[in-house]
Scaffold this active site. Structure first.
Site, short mmCIF file in Angstrom:
data_model
loop_
_atom_site.label_atom_id
_atom_site.label_comp_id
_atom_site.label_asym_id
_atom_site.label_seq_id
_atom_site.Cartn_x
_atom_site.Cartn_y
_atom_site.Cartn_z
N ASP A 1 -1.62 -1.25 11.06
CA ASP A 1 -2.11 -1.11 9.69
C ASP A 1 -2.48 -2.46 9.06
OD1 ASP A 1 0.44 -2.10 9.41
OD2 ASP A 1 1.09 -0.67 7.89
N GLY B 1 7.74 1.45 4.58
CA GLY B 1 6.49 2.17 4.64
C GLY B 1 5.45 1.67 3.66
N GLY C 1 4.96 -6.47 5.55
CA GLY C 1 4.78 -7.44 6.64
C GLY C 1 3.34 -7.52 7.11
N SER D 1 0.70 -6.82 5.28
CA SER D 1 -0.06 -7.46 4.21
C SER D 1 0.13 -8.98 4.25
CB SER D 1 0.37 -6.91 2.85
OG SER D 1 -0.40 -7.46 1.81
N LYS E 1 0.87 -1.19 0.00
CA LYS E 1 0.00 0.00 0.00
C LYS E 1 0.90 1.23 0.00
CE LYS E 1 0.89 1.17 4.47
NZ LYS E 1 1.70 2.37 4.86
N PRO F 1 10.19 -4.47 0.00
CA PRO F 1 11.25 -4.23 0.98
C PRO F 1 10.72 -3.99 2.39
CG PRO F 1 11.54 -2.86 -0.98
CD PRO F 1 10.17 -3.46 -1.07
#
Length: 271
Positions: free
Chosen positions: A136, A98, A102, A104, A8, A94
């Protein structure tokens, strides 16, 4: 079956206040994009009593035992009976960028477990489990554009489509932990609501839509600011750092030239 947890970007990010629980209240627009990892699992063969996780591709920022995929599995097992698994995670998003890779991975693992084992968990249950992994993480359960507030647990659907626009993602190889980023900023609560700003023409975003991390992060890591400026010079309508960095992105009307960025991790495609 292989699934592809996607990244995202943050379109704007306001740090509003520090909460009593130590987290921060934020406002941001999360927008799913096409860069992905790859994840698959199968029930472990008879006699294997523990899960196994193989990670290929980019190096993660933690040990295998601390990976968010296994954390998701551990949380799911508190509610459901799931046998030992053999898991393969191929990382191309990566870490410390940001882009939410991880988070997701964990959210897709929960959704995949639910579907594969027919657990019957609804969206609210999956989101509740995801939130235990990261602020998130719950976003990726629905995986649709949303205004994110609170510490990341409050999702408000928003009508924003960037379909037809091109996205350029760059990662300069700098790792920035979320904890490091938050330690560098002081909440101000200032600025117009992001949900209001994004209703304006995209061409106005450059002046009005800010990421509160960007000023302090680019001061410490000037390359990030240089890349944002370079992306603008390459014709972007809007460019910013995503989340707490260090990935940056540009939104273009036409397909961007990516040849000049080959020294970095780069992804480009239609939104």
């Amino acid at each position: 079956m292989t699934i592809f947890p996607n990244a995202k970007i943050n379109i704007g990010l306001r740090i509003i206040s520090v909460r009593s629980d130590g987290f921060h209240n934020i406002e941001s627009l999360f927008y799913p994009v096409g860069a992905t990892d790859a994840l698959e699992f199968v029930p472990a063969p008879g006699g294997q009593e523990k899960d196994s996780l193989k990670i290929t591709g980019l190096k993660p920022d933690c040990s295998s035992s601390e990976n968010t995929v296994l954390r998701a599995l551990e949380i799911a097992r508190k509610h459901y009976n799931i046998p030992p698994l053999r898991i393969h995670l191929h990382k191309t998003i990566p870490s410390g960028s940001g882009l939410g890779g991880g988070s997701s991975d964990a959210a897709f693992m929960l959704s995949y477990l639910n579907r594969y084992f027919k657990l019957g968990a609804g969206t609210d249950m999956l989101s509740e489990m995801a939130l235990q992994i990261g602020s998130d993480c719950a976003f990726f359960i629905r995986n649709e554009p949303a205004i994110v507030s609170g510490r990341g647990e409050i999702l408000t659907d928003i009508r924003l489509s960037l379909k037809g626009k091109y996205l350029l993602l760059l990662h300069p190889g700098i790792f920035i932990s979320t904890a490091e980023a938050y330690s560098m900023v002081s909440p101000s609560g200032k600025g117009s609501s992001i949900s209001k700003i994004i209703q304006e023409p995209l061409a106005s975003w450059k002046q009005n839509l800010k990421n509160d991390f960007q000023e302090v992060i680019t001061a410490k890591y000037p390359l990030i600011g240089e890349l944002i400026e370079n992306i603008y010079n390459n014709g972007a309508l809007y460019s910013s750092m995503s989340g707490s960095g260090s990935a940056v992105y540009g939104i273009f009307e036409n397909k961007p030239d990516i040849a000049k960025y080959e020294r970095y991790w780069v992804w480009s495609g239609l939104l």
